[in-house]
Design a protein around this motif. Sequence first.
Motif: not given
Length: 409
Positions: A25-26, A283-288, A330-331
């Motif tokens: 993640a930045y 589908a998720f909007g803001e998401a990791v 993120a991974g």
Amino acid sequence: MLPKLTFIHAADLHLDSQMEGLTAAYPAMKSRLQDSTFQSLKQLVQCAITNKVDFVLLAGDIFDSNRQSLKALVALREAFKELQKHSIDVYMQYGNHDFTGKKPMMKYTNNVHIFQSEKVDTFFYEKNGEPAAAIHGFSYTTRHIKSRKALEYQSKGDGIYQIGMLHGSLGTGSAADVYAPFSVDELKQASFDYWALGHIHKREVLSEQPPIVYSGNIQGRHRKESGEKGCYLVELEGQSCAMTFLPLQDIRFETVDVEVKEGTALYEVEQAVLDSCINWEDAFGEAVLHVIFHGPAHLLMRWSQEERLEELLEIINEQQQNLGSQLILAGFSVQATIDMKEELLLERNDFTAALYTTTYSENEMTHSLEELMGNRQFRKIKQSYSQEELQEMLEEAKQLLLQTLLEVE
């Protein structure tokens, strides 16, 4: 006749939680994630006000640690002040993360009622000047509670609702039962109208009559806590109970799959992931997101060992950021297909076949991790591994060893 009661059941806020697995993640997203539990708290308060609830139940682990930061304490105090403006009471208990054996560090408004000890206690809620509900609960004063606290709950008051708050887990009969273990039958024997449970971060209804409910946590903290997170809006009226789940998460954690075929080039994988990002954001909007790459072992293992997949995610994150995307990758992990049929491998009488059939148990893995888990700095990042995580590590290790052996044969 019993009046209608409307309340919110929430648990496991884990304010100021340290998020896990954010190496790709930045910095801006890391900062945003660290603030997500506080944003979810604000959402909870707004939902309580919008739905004009009578009170809010907070069933333990309000904080991520029993050494609360001033930021977390002040955020909770201000949330309670806002609820007080709208005449909304709060009933709160501490759990195994935020256990307290001393006087709280913060003074809260008088609409807040806190269960102070490990003895089951009761608060009475009045509506329109008349007793309407007895709310029962206790708080952890130590990290572990082995006793069956469920047996200590008893109805108090006549002709009013009986509501239980319990931060604990279903008993297994093993030494792992250290979080106020209980059985569903034990809770049913109390003849309560609603059980507000905390501790388990996945929402689950253990019983409908009476309602025995885990609300889950309000904000995911890593990829294992995926999907919508939030609270339940509960309406009790006589013998009926209606529950509505209200999402509160500021940012979702999700796992997504990417298929890689034989002969695929890395730049083609990059384009496939970029194309998929559009659908994922819809589908998720803001998401990791945690990406699972599926495909031939010789291809994915090589890319992984050469850190090509990690580099790929970094490049895509930069491109997504430039596009103003709300996603962060993120991974990743790899689920590779070994280029040999299992039955042919098992027919062989050599070291590779012996390794493949060797069973390495979760207990052995746990023993191997003891030294690492004993390191204080590591425990700040990871306190324990679930059975699912241990099994996943075992499978990844076995697959990596087998692929390595096949490559050198």
